[in-house]
Design a protein around this motif. Sequence first.
Motif, PDB file in Angstrom:
ATOM      1  N   LEU A  99       0.827  -1.202   0.000  1.00 46.77           N
ATOM      2  CA  LEU A  99       0.000   0.000   0.000  1.00 46.77           C
ATOM      3  C   LEU A  99       0.864   1.256   0.000  1.00 46.77           C
ATOM      4  CD1 LEU A  99      -2.817  -0.987   2.542  1.00 46.77           C
ATOM      5  CD2 LEU A  99      -3.067  -0.660   0.070  1.00 46.77           C
ATOM      6  N   ALA A 100       1.938   1.240   0.768  1.00 41.09           N
ATOM      7  CA  ALA A 100       2.811   2.414   0.829  1.00 41.09           C
ATOM      8  C   ALA A 100       3.484   2.667  -0.513  1.00 41.09           C
ATOM      9  CB  ALA A 100       3.850   2.230   1.921  1.00 41.09           C
ATOM     10  N   LEU A 104       3.026   6.070  -2.715  1.00 48.15           N
ATOM     11  CA  LEU A 104       4.156   6.887  -3.151  1.00 48.15           C
ATOM     12  C   LEU A 104       4.171   7.023  -4.667  1.00 48.15           C
ATOM     13  CD1 LEU A 104       6.944   5.475  -0.805  1.00 48.15           C
ATOM     14  CD2 LEU A 104       5.986   7.786  -0.722  1.00 48.15           C
ATOM     15  N   ASN A 105       3.917   5.925  -5.362  1.00 48.69           N
ATOM     16  CA  ASN A 105       3.903   5.966  -6.828  1.00 48.69           C
ATOM     17  C   ASN A 105       2.758   6.828  -7.366  1.00 48.69           C
ATOM     18  OD1 ASN A 105       6.166   4.343  -7.103  1.00 48.69           O
ATOM     19  ND2 ASN A 105       4.998   2.447  -7.267  1.00 48.69           N
ATOM     20  N   VAL A 110       3.138   9.633   2.766  1.00 45.96           N
ATOM     21  CA  VAL A 110       2.650   8.470   3.506  1.00 45.96           C
ATOM     22  C   VAL A 110       3.083   8.538   4.963  1.00 45.96           C
ATOM     23  CG1 VAL A 110       2.774   5.956   3.750  1.00 45.96           C
ATOM     24  CG2 VAL A 110       2.648   6.984   1.461  1.00 45.96           C
ATOM     25  N   LEU A 111       2.129   8.341   5.863  1.00 46.00           N
ATOM     26  CA  LEU A 111       2.411   8.087   7.270  1.00 46.00           C
ATOM     27  C   LEU A 111       2.000   6.647   7.517  1.00 46.00           C
ATOM     28  CD1 LEU A 111       3.292   9.035  10.087  1.00 46.00           C
ATOM     29  CD2 LEU A 111       0.944   9.815  10.478  1.00 46.00           C
ATOM     30  N   LEU A 112       2.987   5.787   7.803  1.00 43.81           N
ATOM     31  CA  LEU A 112       2.768   4.342   7.805  1.00 43.81           C
ATOM     32  C   LEU A 112       2.895   3.776   9.210  1.00 43.81           C
ATOM     33  CD1 LEU A 112       2.360   1.727   6.204  1.00 43.81           C
ATOM     34  CD2 LEU A 112       4.819   1.706   5.746  1.00 43.81           C
ATOM     35  N   GLU A 113       1.833   3.114   9.664  1.00 44.00           N
ATOM     36  CA  GLU A 113       1.834   2.546  11.014  1.00 44.00           C
ATOM     37  C   GLU A 113       2.867   1.439  11.160  1.00 44.00           C
ATOM     38  OE1 GLU A 113       1.015   2.630  14.129  1.00 44.00           O
ATOM     39  OE2 GLU A 113       0.171   4.623  13.862  1.00 44.00           O
ATOM     40  N   LYS A 114       3.280   1.244  12.392  1.00 42.90           N
ATOM     41  CA  LYS A 114       4.252   0.192  12.704  1.00 42.90           C
ATOM     42  C   LYS A 114       3.513  -1.119  12.957  1.00 42.90           C
ATOM     43  CE  LYS A 114       2.869  -0.149  16.955  1.00 42.90           C
ATOM     44  NZ  LYS A 114       2.279  -1.426  17.446  1.00 42.90           N
TER      45      LYS A 114
END
Length: 352
Positions: A99-100, A104-105, A110-114
């Motif tokens: 998904l990230a 980006l593409n 993007v703020l991506l959870e851990k």
Amino acid sequence: MTSSSTIKIGIIGFGFMGRTHARAYQDAHRDGSPCQLIAIADRNHEQKTTTQPAGNIGAPEIEIDTTGITCRNDADAIINHPNLDLISICTHTETHVELAIAALNAGKHVLLEKPIALTPDEVQRLLDVASKADRLCIPAMCMRFWPAWAYIKQTIDANTFGPVRNASFSRLGSRPQWSAEFYSDQSRSGGVLHDLHIHDTDFIVHCFGVPAAVTCEGDPLALTTLYHYEDFPSPISAPISASGAWDRPPSMGYQMKCTIVFEDATLDFDLNRTDQLMLHQGEQSTPIETDPRTGYDHQIGWTLDQITKQTTGRSANAPFSTALPMYDALIVAQVLAAEQLSMKQRQRVSIG
């Protein structure tokens, strides 16, 4: 960004963490930040109410005003939304990297959870894309932004109380009650190591750098790690340690603590105490007042600020490298992999 100065935001995944992000975005908007949450994607959004039970930090139920927010079942509707600048990805771990990369593409920040992923190779795959993108990809490691913990980091960097002698961290509770099927499957969640203990590993690396080696004992539900710093520039009297557990009954609640012993003082944090952060010097103990907002609020605020600064070309003073924030996530993934190997082999594991 769009032609408007307002940062338009979408969220993919509207469980506990998705709602936490939504609340922080809406609070930021209320407080005057130029941002607006306009779209949400969740495969079960029709069945979900506007509230979600609290997570392990003991916050009240999260109330979300969905007025004016477009809700969809399909993540692609958010990724390809023509008006979005920033996407929070709050889905299950196995979907994060794909998904990230897609976001980006598609030209989105993007703020991506851990955790970003359960292996360094998968984190590296995202890093390879993020390093070539002209958008930010930020690991959502909220403890770096938690006010009391940010104060701890500042005192370490400034040598305020002398060098660090030793430090200990602990996060103890029961396995999350939300998304129970996901969290009970270690192959998907990564167990307590990747989902809970990761916060302390990340903060230790953030404060002290990459350890020379780790020794980890435990299992997917409870573990303790010793972080060995052979060339540590302090008279450290013991390895830095961190414990994480999901094996407590829910009736015990959640405990989050850390103690940093300096040469001239000790800082002691306890989430469940009225005065969460205490400074101990000699016979005197003094509460340290910090911003009452959470690390989620500060993380969202910092992210919005970085997007604005990137757009206007101004430099930023921030806890992540704005040029390549995913690099920190790769380092932490490598340390976690060493902890996992140490736990399996029951021996100390060096980190290259």
